[in-house]
Motif scaffolding. Structure first.
Motif, mmCIF file in Angstrom:
data_model
loop_
_atom_site.group_PDB
_atom_site.id
_atom_site.type_symbol
_atom_site.label_atom_id
_atom_site.label_comp_id
_atom_site.label_asym_id
_atom_site.label_seq_id
_atom_site.Cartn_x
_atom_site.Cartn_y
_atom_site.Cartn_z
ATOM 1 N N ALA A 358 -5.368 2.795 11.943
ATOM 2 C CA ALA A 358 -4.792 1.879 10.957
ATOM 3 C C ALA A 358 -3.269 1.836 11.063
ATOM 4 N N ILE A 359 -2.645 2.991 11.307
ATOM 5 C CA ILE A 359 -1.191 3.031 11.463
ATOM 6 C C ILE A 359 -0.759 2.239 12.694
ATOM 7 N N VAL A 360 -1.501 2.414 13.803
ATOM 8 C CA VAL A 360 -1.182 1.655 15.018
ATOM 9 C C VAL A 360 -1.327 0.157 14.768
ATOM 10 N N PHE A 361 -2.370 -0.219 14.055
ATOM 11 C CA PHE A 361 -2.580 -1.641 13.743
ATOM 12 C C PHE A 361 -1.441 -2.183 12.889
ATOM 13 N N MET A 362 -0.957 -1.379 11.945
ATOM 14 C CA MET A 362 0.161 -1.806 11.104
ATOM 15 C C MET A 362 1.443 -1.976 11.920
ATOM 16 N N LEU A 363 1.630 -1.090 12.902
ATOM 17 C CA LEU A 363 2.824 -1.209 13.742
ATOM 18 C C LEU A 363 2.725 -2.419 14.666
ATOM 19 N N VAL A 364 1.528 -2.661 15.201
ATOM 20 C CA VAL A 364 1.348 -3.837 16.062
ATOM 21 C C VAL A 364 1.576 -5.125 15.278
ATOM 22 N N PHE A 365 1.238 -5.094 14.005
ATOM 23 C CA PHE A 365 1.393 -6.281 13.171
ATOM 24 C C PHE A 365 2.864 -6.604 12.901
ATOM 25 N N LEU A 366 3.759 -5.692 13.293
ATOM 26 C CA LEU A 366 5.191 -5.984 13.149
ATOM 27 C C LEU A 366 5.601 -7.212 13.944
ATOM 28 N N THR A 420 -10.766 -5.968 10.123
ATOM 29 C CA THR A 420 -10.308 -4.803 10.877
ATOM 30 C C THR A 420 -10.373 -3.543 10.025
ATOM 31 N N MET A 421 -9.937 -3.636 8.785
ATOM 32 C CA MET A 421 -9.980 -2.475 7.903
ATOM 33 C C MET A 421 -11.418 -2.111 7.531
ATOM 34 N N MET A 422 -12.305 -3.093 7.429
ATOM 35 C CA MET A 422 -13.717 -2.794 7.197
ATOM 36 C C MET A 422 -14.311 -2.044 8.380
ATOM 37 N N ILE A 442 -8.283 0.065 -0.099
ATOM 38 C CA ILE A 442 -7.072 0.895 -0.143
ATOM 39 C C ILE A 442 -6.234 0.675 1.112
ATOM 40 N N LYS A 443 -6.881 0.600 2.265
ATOM 41 C CA LYS A 443 -6.145 0.367 3.512
ATOM 42 C C LYS A 443 -5.440 -0.987 3.489
ATOM 43 N N ILE A 444 -6.114 -2.000 2.960
ATOM 44 C CA ILE A 444 -5.512 -3.328 2.891
ATOM 45 C C ILE A 444 -4.311 -3.325 1.948
ATOM 46 N N LEU A 445 -4.414 -2.596 0.852
ATOM 47 C CA LEU A 445 -3.280 -2.520 -0.077
ATOM 48 C C LEU A 445 -2.079 -1.853 0.573
ATOM 49 N N TYR A 446 -2.311 -0.733 1.242
ATOM 50 C CA TYR A 446 -1.207 -0.074 1.935
ATOM 51 C C TYR A 446 -0.626 -0.986 3.018
ATOM 52 N N PHE A 447 -1.516 -1.674 3.718
ATOM 53 C CA PHE A 447 -1.061 -2.592 4.770
ATOM 54 C C PHE A 447 -0.203 -3.701 4.179
ATOM 55 N N GLY A 499 -18.092 -0.208 -11.752
ATOM 56 C CA GLY A 499 -16.673 -0.466 -11.968
ATOM 57 C C GLY A 499 -15.744 0.538 -11.325
ATOM 58 N N GLN A 500 -16.166 1.193 -10.250
ATOM 59 C CA GLN A 500 -15.338 2.213 -9.618
ATOM 60 C C GLN A 500 -14.152 1.642 -8.855
ATOM 61 N N PHE A 501 -14.034 0.320 -8.784
ATOM 62 C CA PHE A 501 -12.871 -0.281 -8.125
ATOM 63 C C PHE A 501 -11.638 -0.278 -9.030
ATOM 64 N N TRP A 502 -11.832 -0.153 -10.339
ATOM 65 C CA TRP A 502 -10.700 -0.286 -11.251
ATOM 66 C C TRP A 502 -9.628 0.789 -11.050
ATOM 67 N N PRO A 503 -9.961 2.071 -10.863
ATOM 68 C CA PRO A 503 -8.889 3.059 -10.640
ATOM 69 C C PRO A 503 -7.968 2.701 -9.478
ATOM 70 N N ILE A 504 -8.495 2.013 -8.448
ATOM 71 C CA ILE A 504 -7.633 1.583 -7.345
ATOM 72 C C ILE A 504 -6.598 0.580 -7.851
ATOM 73 N N VAL A 505 -7.029 -0.346 -8.704
ATOM 74 C CA VAL A 505 -6.112 -1.348 -9.260
ATOM 75 C C VAL A 505 -5.061 -0.665 -10.130
ATOM 76 N N HIS A 506 -5.504 0.271 -10.945
ATOM 77 C CA HIS A 506 -4.570 0.982 -11.816
ATOM 78 C C HIS A 506 -3.510 1.726 -10.999
ATOM 79 N N ASN A 507 -3.934 2.486 -10.022
ATOM 80 C CA ASN A 507 -2.992 3.264 -9.210
ATOM 81 C C ASN A 507 -2.032 2.360 -8.441
#
Length: 632
Positions: A358-366, A420-422, A442-447, A499-507
């Motif tokens: 994922a980090i490599v993909f983020m760098l390539v996306f530069l 890609t993240m999936m 979570i990966k998409i949010l960080y990306f 509803g386990q997706f909500w803590p991701i939104v909160h954080n």
């Protein structure tokens, strides 16, 4: 970029939205698209026929928008479950925060920024966007307190909304746990890392271990097998049945000649016999000779009560944490079977590998992000591509290239991010579909935070000056310098995560607030406003403190189920006498190789039953063979 370029981009986007909404309004009324736009209705209601030739179906209308806004949380909960309500709450929460921030910024911040320097202003449409940013405010200006006030209002409003949303969704999750009917996942624990023994199979090891240490609560278990030919045969048989099922209404009850003996027989009678043959050949009992060879070191273990299952899932089973690893089992439809065969000792290696990927993909996306950033700088673009000078001199092309083209190119590149993240999340070893989606989210949010915000804003300085972040304390200052420069009808829920997706939104929201406050702190430092800087530091502290309170107050409910609730539910099952019925459903619920699918089991039924089934199976709905009465 100037205001005219921004307005050009906004106008194009609004026009595209109007066209797309009009197309949706027309396409949703076409009977051939009923299975696309009204899958939920086709599954829950019988098929209704209507006149295929109607002029009203060709005219766009907006009445559906009002009905969408009138839908309550109770309506969405009844149709889509808790996850659907949480998704809509995320949308509503985002809209509310955006409206508050927009009102504060338009009527309080923008006027201060616009008149922050003693200068001769142009007409609004010819002004550069820089005059509307805090960069246009003089150093030491007494009006910087308005930005601090706006920061307080937006942060406090977001925290208040977060609190009430978190509280409401937590109650909804508890109601889902207590009010839902008994589910096999309540009584099931997924066990991985089963130690290998040359004397007996994995199944014998599970039987011996849980019979010894959980003699009063252990019921039985179901092993996980290596996917192979049988799994493929079952999928092929099901696909073949669906293909023949679409042909059968045209053939009616006529007999078809047999290719081998020349006789006649009923096509679905043959399919029914074949289904019975598949059932006899693919049942787990028939796999006894090779069963031991195909067993994997994972199993679903069934317990007598919910409380016993939770205790077994949360305690450490062995002195070696890599053996007999337990967790509550996901719902049967939520199980990601292909990942259950992964040895547990490989999971941490896979997580590290996918993180690096994922980090490599983020760098390539530069590369595309830097290219998009370059489109907003006409001088640099003309210097790099001299043949564009003549085109960019035209005012309309100038506005189009600087205002609209960058966002379009960036969005097109971003379409490759979710799949890609999936893929990374699937390779990670997640054992449930919902867990895989949460990990991808979570990966998409960080990306997005990295590529769309940091790199898109700082691309010039990040790429040209690698020493921009020479020390940690310089990060707020560098950022401060750079910054100013659809559910009721379509989706059919296959599983429910409560509803386990909500803590991701909160954080994520808390992270965004703290990041904004740190950037504001750096801006106030650059503008030499000690008062604004001094008031921003407590705001950061209180935001972090609020997050810690929510983490202690609400977050545990999304990670563990309360023992008090589970014990009361177990006692209720004993009073109602439903325990034996639950035990009988456990093994079939987590059967990796179902002996026969629901579709195949009714293959020989009459046409009346087939029509009823076609309205209940969402996967059997294909465009072109359903005429549905679509009321506007």
């Amino acid at each position: 970029m100037d205001i005219t370029a921004l307005l050009t981009s906004a106008g194009i986007n609004i026009a595209i939205c109007v066209v797309l909404l009009s197309l949706y309004s027309v396409l949703r009324k076409q009977p051939s698209n009923g299975c696309v736009y009204f899958t939920q209705r086709l599954v829950s209601e019988p098929v209704k026929y209507s006149d295929p030739f109607c002029l009203e179906r060709l005219v766009p209308s907006a009445s559906w928008i009002m009905r969408v806004w009138q839908a309550t949380d109770e309506d969405i909960l009844a149709v889509g479950g808790v996850d659907a309500v949480v998704f809509m709450r995320i949308v509503v929460f985002s809209i509310r925060v955006f409206i508050i921030a927009a009102m504060i910024c338009i009527f309080l911040v923008l006027p201060v920024n616009y008149y922050g320097q003693d200068m001769q202003h142009k007409q609004i449409n010819a002004e550069s966007l820089e005059v509307f940013t805090i960069g246009n405010v003089k150093e030491g200006s007494k009006w910087l307190w308005t930005h601090c006030l706006a920061l307080y209002i937006i942060s406090c409003s977001a925290c208040v909304l977060l609190y009430f949303e978190y509280k409401s969704i937590t109650k909804m999750r508890l109601a889902h746990i207590t009010g839902s009917p008994p589910s096999p996942s309540h009584f099931t624990v997924l066990v991985r890392g089963i130690p290998w023994s040359p004397d007996h199979s994995y199944s014998d090891s599970v039987e011996k271990f849980f019979s010894t240490y959980y003699p009063a609560s252990y019921v039985s278990h179901q092993m996980v097998y290596q996917a192979g030919t049988i799994d493929k045969l079952m999928k092929d048989a099901e696909k073949m049945y669906r293909m023949l099922k679409t042909i059968e209404p045209q053939c009616g009850k006529s007999s078809m000649p047999c290719c081998l003996c020349g006789g006649t027989t009923h096509s679905f009678k043959v399919l029914n016999n074949e289904a019975e043959s598949v059932k006899s050949k693919t049942s787990v009992d028939g796999l006894q000779p090779t069963q031991r060879e195909k067993e994997r070191p994972a199993a679903f273990v069934f317990f007598r009560t919910r409380y016993a299952a939770v205790i077994a899932a949360q305690v450490l089973q062995s002195s070696n944490p890599m053996l007999w690893v337990t967790q509550l089992a996901p719902e049967p439809h939520d199980v990601y079977w292909s990942n259950l065969s992964i040895p547990y000792k490989q999971v941490w290696l896979r997580k590290i590998a996918t993180l690096l990927g994922a980090i490599v993909f983020m760098l390539v996306f530069l590369v595309p992000v830097t290219f998009v950033q370059g489109l907003t700088q006409l001088d640099q673009l003309s210097h790099t591509f001299p043949f564009l000078k003549g085109i960019l001199k035209q005012k309309y092309m100038n506005h189009l290239v600087t205002g609209y083209l960058p966002s379009v190119i960036l969005i097109l590149f971003l379409y490759a991010v979710p799949p890609t993240m999936m893929l990374f999340s699937a390779m990670e070893g997640n054992v449930s579909r919902s867990e895989r989606k949460r990990s991808a989210c979570i990966k998409i949010l960080y990306f997005t935070i990295w590529n769309v915000f940091f790199v898109n804003v700082l691309s010039g300085s990040v790429i040209s000056q690698l020493s921009v972040f020479s020390s940690v304390r310089d990060i707020p200052i560098q950022l401060a310098k750079a910054v100013p420069a659809q559910i009721l009808h379509v989706y059919v829920s296959k599983y429910e995560s409560g509803g386990q997706f909500w803590p991701i939104v909160h954080n994520t929201t808390i992270f965004s607030l703290v990041l904004t406050q740190i950037i504001a702190l750096g801006v106030f430092g650059i503008k030499r406003s000690p008062i604004a800087s001094g008031f921003t530091i407590p705001l950061i502290f209180f935001t972090v403190l609020f997050n810690e309170y929510c983490r202690q107050r609400f977050s545990p409910v999304f990670k563990r189920s309360p023992a008090q609730v589970l014990i009361e539910m177990d006692r209720q099952d004993e009073r109602w006498g439903t325990i034996e019925e639950i035990y009988n459903q456990l093994r079939s619920a987590y059967c990796q190789y179902p002996s026969i699918s629901p579709d195949l089991s009714t293959a020989g039924n009459t046409s009346h039953h087939e029509d009823k089934e076609s309205s209940q199976d969402p996967e059997s709905l294909t465009p072109g063979n359903q005429l549905v009465k679509l009321n506007e």
